[in-house]
Design an enzyme around this catalytic site. Structure first.
Site, mmCIF file in Angstrom:
data_model
loop_
_atom_site.group_PDB
_atom_site.id
_atom_site.type_symbol
_atom_site.label_atom_id
_atom_site.label_comp_id
_atom_site.label_asym_id
_atom_site.label_seq_id
_atom_site.Cartn_x
_atom_site.Cartn_y
_atom_site.Cartn_z
ATOM 1 C CD GLU A 168 -3.235 -1.109 1.908
ATOM 2 O OE1 GLU A 168 -3.303 -0.264 2.808
ATOM 3 O OE2 GLU A 168 -4.166 -1.908 1.639
ATOM 4 C CD GLU A 290 -3.495 -6.181 2.772
ATOM 5 O OE1 GLU A 290 -4.440 -5.527 3.254
ATOM 6 O OE2 GLU A 290 -2.300 -5.891 2.928
HETATM 7 O O1 AHR Z 1 -5.194 -6.354 6.564
HETATM 8 C C1 AHR Z 1 -5.200 -5.210 7.369
HETATM 9 C C2 AHR Z 1 -4.572 -4.011 6.689
HETATM 10 O O2 AHR Z 1 -5.338 -3.640 5.584
HETATM 11 C C3 AHR Z 1 -3.209 -4.191 6.119
HETATM 12 O O3 AHR Z 1 -2.204 -4.025 7.068
HETATM 13 C C4 AHR Z 1 -3.124 -3.103 5.087
HETATM 14 O O4 AHR Z 1 -2.263 -3.425 4.037
HETATM 15 C C5 AHR Z 1 -4.562 -2.926 4.653
HETATM 16 O O5 AHR Z 1 -4.943 -1.602 4.662
#
Ligand code: AHR
Length: 488
Positions: A168, A290
């Site tokens: 991110e 994710e």
């Molecule tokens: O999965 C939780 C968080 O969500 C992670 O640390 C981040 O990459 C995303 O915003």
């Protein structure tokens, strides 16, 4: 009905990947209790979770973050545990951690699980040298970093395929612009070398949700230096204010959730079409590293630890998302549900020495036969429901694949009230053999497994499908997911 198969297509087992971040009780308490814990463990990994994950055939595990990755300095997590510095986890509740779970503990866990490690490298607050030396420490047979690793008890290098260069990077990973990140990415990846026969698969930090500009610019400036680019997509109501309870929700909330979850498909398609501009042959993978549901934390728990319950609704989100990924194997090469234990849409929840398997766990278990199989495109005729926010949801959802002469067909009736009579035409000459089935369903879509009631939503055998020549028929119960495996 099942359509024509592309025999070269494959559902990468990595589509079924997991994600473990230093966040709340994911690592500490979830996977790792340390060798001196009274909780039964193998070299510090809790036995119950280890077994549950082995049973899931986890293909890949992403670590150490998430946002944590861009504040992680790997040298803090090697050497004698008593000498490791402590660290404040600034992203997740300010919890102080002792770094007792570090590089060796992660790579040894992957060996115990038989899965690929996926390392998320620190770009935001680290240095090129730090990341380059981490790769060397892990993978080189000789040289100064290999010597250090050997002093710390590991003679043989580990294999490392998947390397994420930042996480991110548009946000918690450094607040970069896509232009600046592209240049930084190009620089970092240059010094992450292939040592001693190891071959890295380099992954650029990609967009979230609908941020198509990020994909466009990073692909344009850096595509020839990467093997993959990531995408994050959460089934979440929004990023500010309440996200809603994980367990107390209305039918309207439920159908909204499915609409939002399924929107990942047009989002993937749009990122894919942008990638096509620079990579028409689809060499670069799109890695949804994710994804999953994000609800309010369970009442009374630390808001920074993202501990949430997991109901039959989450099982539906898991099944529908996996179906989408299986339809996009030409671009989607890996996905990592967030996260493996005690955080967001988990596989397992732990409390002290107890463990609960979530409804999501059972979907992953049910879908194991799809791993590494050839996707069989399916067209479904079904009714459609309009849901909140202008989205719509098909009541019957399906995915199919073929491996070792067997077809696996997973069907989902998302409707809360009505069973669906399903007819699957297989071609006049098809004779169905050795059919087995399993089902996940619940009395209420709000049902979940908890300490004291661990098996409320679980996998059961399904015997309701009938095969006749060229046909399978079944009554698919409301709010259920069924998988059939058979030969034709
Ligand atoms: O999965 C939780 C968080 O969500 C992670 O640390 C981040 O990459 C995303 O915003």
């Amino acid at each position: 009905m099942m359509d024509r198969i592309d025999p070269d297509a494959v559902i990468m087992p990595e589509i079924y990947g997991q994600f473990a971040e230093h966040l709340g009780a994911c690592i500490y308490g979830g996977l790792w209790v340390g060798p001196d814990s009274p909780i039964p463990n193998t070299q510090g990994y809790r036995n119950d979770v280890l077994q549950a994950l082995r049973d899931l055939k986890v293909p890949v595990m992403r670590w150490p973050g998430g946002c944590f990755a861009d504040e992680y300095h790997w040298r803090d997590g090697i050497g004698p545990v008593k000498d490791r510095p402590t660290q404040v986890n600034n992203n997740w509740g300010g919890t102080v951690e002792d770094n007792s779970f570090g590089t060796h503990e992660f790579f040894n866990l992957c060996e115990l699980l038989g899965c690929e490690p996926y390392l998320s490298g620190n770009v935001g607050s680290g240095s090129v040298e730090e990341l380059a030396q981490w790769v060397e420490y892990i993978t080189a047979a000789d040289g100064p970093m290999a010597r250090l690793r050997k002093e710390n008890g590991r003679e043989k290098p580990w294999k490392l395929k998947y390397l994420g260069v930042g996480n991110e990077s548009w946000g918690c990973g450094g607040n970069f612009t896509p232009e600046y990140y592209s240049d930084v990415y190009r620089r970092y990846q240059t010094y992450c070398r292939d040592f001693s026969g190891n071959k890295l698969y380099k992954i650029a930090s990609g967009a979230s949700d609908y941020d198509y500009d990020w994909t466009d610019i990073v692909m344009k400036k850096a595509h020839s230096h990467m093997d993959g680019i990531s995408l994050h997509y959460y089934t979440v109501t929004g990023w500010s204010g309440s996200k809603g309870s994980a367990t107390k929700f209305t039918p309207d909330d439920y159908y909204w959730t499915l609409g939002k979850c399924l929107e990942i498909e047009p989002v993937i398609e749009k990122h894919d079409s942008i990638m096509d501009k620079y990579d028409a042959k689809k060499r670069v993978g799109l890695l949804v590293d994710e994804w999953g549901t994000w609800w309010d934390v369970e009442p009374g728990t630390n808001p920074g630890h993202l501990y949430q319950q997991n109901t039959m609704r989450d099982a539906m989100v898991a099944a529908l998302s996996l179906n989408v990924f299986q339809r996009h194997t030409d671009r989607v090469r890996m996905t990592n549900i967030a996260q493996v234990a005690n955080v967001l849409q988990s596989m397992v929840l732990t409390r002290g020495d107890s463990m609960v398997l979530t409804p999501t766990y059972y979907v992953f278990k049910m879908y194991i036969p799809h791993q590494g199989a050839t996707p069989v495109p399916v067209s479904v005729k079904t009714s459609r429901m309009d849901v909140r926010d202008g989205r719509s949801v098909d009541m019957l959802q399906a995915t199919a694949s073929r491996k070792d002469g067997k077809i696996t067909l997973s069907l989902t009736n998302v409707g809360l009230d009505n069973d669906i009579d399903v007819e699957i035409p297989l071609g006049n000459s098809a004779k169905v053999k050795d059919m087995t089935g399993s089902i996940i369903t619940a009395g209420s879509v709000n049902d979940y497994n908890d300490f004291g009631q661990p098996e409320k939503v679980t996998l059961k055998p399904f015997k309701g499908a009938k095969a006749s020549k060229g046909n399978i028929t079944l009554k698919l119960p409301a709010k259920s997911i069924v998988t059939l495996t058979f030969e034709i």
